[in-house]
Design a protein around this motif. Structure first.
Motif, mmCIF file in Angstrom:
data_model
loop_
_atom_site.group_PDB
_atom_site.id
_atom_site.type_symbol
_atom_site.label_atom_id
_atom_site.label_comp_id
_atom_site.label_asym_id
_atom_site.label_seq_id
_atom_site.Cartn_x
_atom_site.Cartn_y
_atom_site.Cartn_z
ATOM 1 N N SER A 144 0.822 -1.216 0.000
ATOM 2 C CA SER A 144 0.000 0.000 0.000
ATOM 3 C C SER A 144 0.857 1.267 0.000
ATOM 4 C CB SER A 144 -0.921 0.013 1.225
ATOM 5 O OG SER A 144 -0.159 0.021 2.419
ATOM 6 N N ARG A 147 2.154 2.048 -3.726
ATOM 7 C CA ARG A 147 1.176 2.574 -4.676
ATOM 8 C C ARG A 147 0.960 4.062 -4.427
ATOM 9 N NH1 ARG A 147 -1.565 -2.145 -3.047
ATOM 10 N NH2 ARG A 147 -2.895 -0.908 -1.709
ATOM 11 N N GLU A 148 0.629 4.764 -5.503
ATOM 12 C CA GLU A 148 0.234 6.168 -5.360
ATOM 13 C C GLU A 148 -1.040 6.210 -4.518
ATOM 14 O OE1 GLU A 148 1.316 9.178 -6.362
ATOM 15 O OE2 GLU A 148 3.091 8.463 -7.415
ATOM 16 N N ASP A 150 -4.690 7.344 -3.130
ATOM 17 C CA ASP A 150 -5.903 7.817 -3.826
ATOM 18 C C ASP A 150 -6.144 9.280 -3.568
ATOM 19 O OD1 ASP A 150 -6.314 5.239 -4.702
ATOM 20 O OD2 ASP A 150 -7.500 4.706 -2.939
#
Length: 150
Positions: A144, A147-148, A150
């Motif tokens: 997590s 990842r970019e 949200d």
């Protein structure tokens, strides 16, 4: 809301106490720096010295993790000291020297005066700097964090 990334400044011996207990404590126990962070934010500790009482330099990034929740709480250490803490999930990592990274870290405005960035004990950094330091620390980040947000 997007994830943010932070550096906390503390002696290595104090960082090790936080690692063992799963908490962060910043700026001599003040609540405000911890409240600036949110659940899911990344935190890296930079240790200028090995121990608070000593002068032996450390000059390394010494821990990395993520704020587990939004709780900032007082914790009585002694009759006259009740600092604030925040729960942190620390990840496996190695200490990493700062000097090899000085020319690459964007929050260091002047590599000749690099210590200036750490003067307030807590600072926000960008995601790229966070990941650069994490790589230098050979940190095991959860997917997590890679990842970019949200």
């Amino acid at each position: 809301m997007s994830r943010r990334y932070w550096i906390g400044v503390a002696s290595r011996d104090h960082v090790l106490r936080g690692l063992a207990g799963g908490f962060a404590q910043l700026c001599h126990g003040k609540a405000a720096p911890l409240r600036r962070m949110a659940a899911g934010d990344g935190l890296i500790y930079y240790s200028p010295v090995l121990s608070l009482e000593g002068r032996e330099p450390c000059q390394r990034f010494t821990a990395i993790g993520q704020a587990m929740d939004d709780r900032v709480y007082p914790f009585r250490v002694s009759a006259d000291f009740e600092p604030y803490r925040r729960n942190i999930a620390f990840w496996p990592a190695e200490d990493a020297e700062i000097r090899p990274l000085l020319g690459q870290l964007t929050f260091i405005a002047d590599p000749a005066r690099w210590g200036y960035a750490f003067r307030f004990g807590h600072l926000e950094i960008g995601r790229a700097d966070f990941l650069l330091i994490a790589r230098a620390m050979r940190a095991t980040l959860p997917p997590s964090m890679l990842r970019e947000p949200d």
